[in-house]
Structure formats: structure tokens, C-alpha cells
Design an enzyme around this catalytic site. Sequence first.
Site, PDB file in Angstrom:
ATOM      1  N   LYS A 230      10.907 -70.301  35.407  1.00 20.67           N
ATOM      2  CA  LYS A 230      11.823 -69.034  35.954  1.00 20.67           C
ATOM      3  C   LYS A 230      11.999 -69.145  37.377  1.00 20.67           C
ATOM      4  O   LYS A 230      11.369 -70.032  38.053  1.00 20.67           O
ATOM      5  CB  LYS A 230      10.850 -67.846  35.342  1.00 20.67           C
ATOM      6  CG  LYS A 230      11.136 -67.470  33.898  1.00 20.67           C
ATOM      7  CD  LYS A 230      10.832 -66.162  33.437  1.00 20.67           C
ATOM      8  CE  LYS A 230      11.016 -66.012  32.066  1.00 20.67           C
ATOM      9  NZ  LYS A 230      10.529 -65.107  31.360  1.00 20.67           N
ATOM     10  N   ARG A 270       4.030 -68.700  27.305  1.00 16.43           N
ATOM     11  CA  ARG A 270       5.264 -69.154  26.875  1.00 16.43           C
ATOM     12  C   ARG A 270       5.768 -70.204  27.354  1.00 16.43           C
ATOM     13  O   ARG A 270       6.233 -69.785  28.618  1.00 16.43           O
ATOM     14  CB  ARG A 270       6.100 -67.773  26.523  1.00 16.43           C
ATOM     15  CG  ARG A 270       7.197 -68.364  25.886  1.00 16.43           C
ATOM     16  CD  ARG A 270       8.104 -66.860  25.626  1.00 16.43           C
ATOM     17  NE  ARG A 270       9.531 -67.067  25.102  1.00 16.43           N
ATOM     18  CZ  ARG A 270      10.447 -67.312  25.679  1.00 16.43           C
ATOM     19  NH1 ARG A 270      10.568 -67.736  27.005  1.00 16.43           N
ATOM     20  NH2 ARG A 270      11.679 -67.497  25.020  1.00 16.43           N
TER      21      ARG A 270
END
Length: 295
Positions: A230, A270
Amino acid sequence: MQDVAVGRPGTSKEFDGLPRPGRCLVMGILNVTPDSFSDGGLYADTGRAVDRGLGLAAQGADIVDVGGESTRPGAYPVGLDEELARTVPVVRALARAGVCTSIDTMHAPVARAAVEAGARLVNDVSGGLADPAMASTVAAAGVPYIATHWRAPSHEMDGHAEYGDVVTDVVTELALRVRNLAEAGVDLDRVVLDPGIGFAKRPEHDWALLAQLGALQRLGYPLLVGASRKRFIGAALAAGGAGEVPPAGRDVASAAVSALAAVGGAFCVRVHDVRAGLDAVRMAAAYRAHLDRGP
Ligand code: PMM
């Protein structure tokens, strides 16, 4: 090995059907989308997606998370038919092959169809806010439900990244989500919460949440952390320089963040790179086993 799980995760019968490796779980990401921010287009057809899912499982993913709608900042919804067509055949094939599969969707009809096709968890980045029918659908399906902190659809979320104290605000908003889930009849022993890294957050918000997972844990639910590749990682890697390191250059740092999350008590991370994520959570488990022993 000491069970490093916190709270109730993986130990209660409500999580039956999920692997219980005695460490933070690793969820491998399978985006069946043309436009996800780091892997969009790579697994956009069913055959390639199934191969990728089997590959993630072979690398050691405890869960393979199948998603058919990109949630990258700025992304627009794809429409139900398209999302169903992208995800359900992949879930069915992976489930038949014995892979523990979750469905990454904000839409109740997709969640329902995926569970019927064999998905063992529903992963909803909107925490039930995007589709008012999601909570009752999950209650009826009786599967574990991952509820993420979320404020607005992806094409608007950057305008909602305003907080007083981000940790307090996220805890308060997640507690509200839990209350709504309970009112809809969801079994709270099947709920997993997620701080929603990158969802209506700036990098300083993401770091604060990651560093203070304990405050979220006090809500009493297992936590999933989805930090892989991210923006806040790209920004931290570029610290001192201009811009961000692009997603393809964030896997080593993502594994480091997975280790931090697992040390902080996450139930599941994740990740895109399953091998690295698995090594990271194994190191965290070994470290945590010695945390309380003293010198
Ligand atoms: N992030 C993305 C998608 N699904 N699910 C959960 N539970 N938590 C997340 O942080 C999360 C998610 C977006 O990332 P991707 O485009 O790499 O899948």
C-alpha cells in the site's frame, strides 16, 4: 509452539473450517480485476486466476482471498454481473480443490453466491456500509465475516481522511459496525475486524493504526491487517526522496510490516507475496513466544 493467537481467533468453534496453524494466518491476495493498483490485469481470466490461487495455496497461504472489484483509490464500481462472473467460478474451482477461500466483496449477492460456491469467509472492506443487505446475508450464511473500517467508496475516500485522533475514531466507528452487525443477527464470535489500512487514510493514519493495534484489540475481536504494497509503504521507502517507491518494489517492506502486525497481535495478514508473508509471521510467532518470559 505457543499459540500466538489473541482473543478468540482460531480457537472457537465458530472458526471451524479455517486453518489453525498456531500463528498469525496468511491470506493470499487474488484480484480477478483488470485495474487493481498493483496486480491489476495479471489474473483477469478464470483459468489464470485459478492457477494463481492454487499457486498461492501451494506457497502456504492459509486463505486465498478472491476479489472481483478493485478498491484502489479512485476506482469505480464494476456492476454486480461482472463481479459475479469474475469471482464465483474462481471460488468454486479453488474450493473444489480444497483451498480455503474468502470472497472480497462489498455486495451481498456476491457474498451469497460465493459462499454457495464454497467460500468459507466473507471479506467486506466496507464493514457492511456499502450494502445494507450484507449483514443479514452474512448472518444467514453463518460464515466468518471480516469487517473493515471504511468511510466512502474508493473514488471518494481520499476526501474522507480527516480524523481527530485516528485510533480513537477508528475504534469508535468499528464498534458501531459491530453493533449494526449484532442487530442484524450476525454471530459476533464469527467477526474479524480490520483497521482498513489505506481506506480513507493518509500514511500517518496507517502508521498510527499499525503501531497501536492493541487499542483495536481491546474491542475483543481478532484483527486482520491488509497493508501489502500500500501507499504508506511506498511513501516510507521513498522517505527523503520525492514521490513513492512503486508497488512492485514494496514486497520486502510489506513482509516487514506483516511481521510488525503479527508481533502486534494480528490474527491474519493479507499479502501479495505469500512466501515472504509466511516467513514474516513465522518470525513473529517465534519472537512472541519469548516476549513474556523475561531474561
Ligand atoms: N485492502 C484491499 C482489498 N481488500 N480486504 C481487507 N480485509 N483489508 C484490506 O486492507 C484490503 C482488503 C485493497 O488492496 P488490493 O488492491 O491490493 O487488494
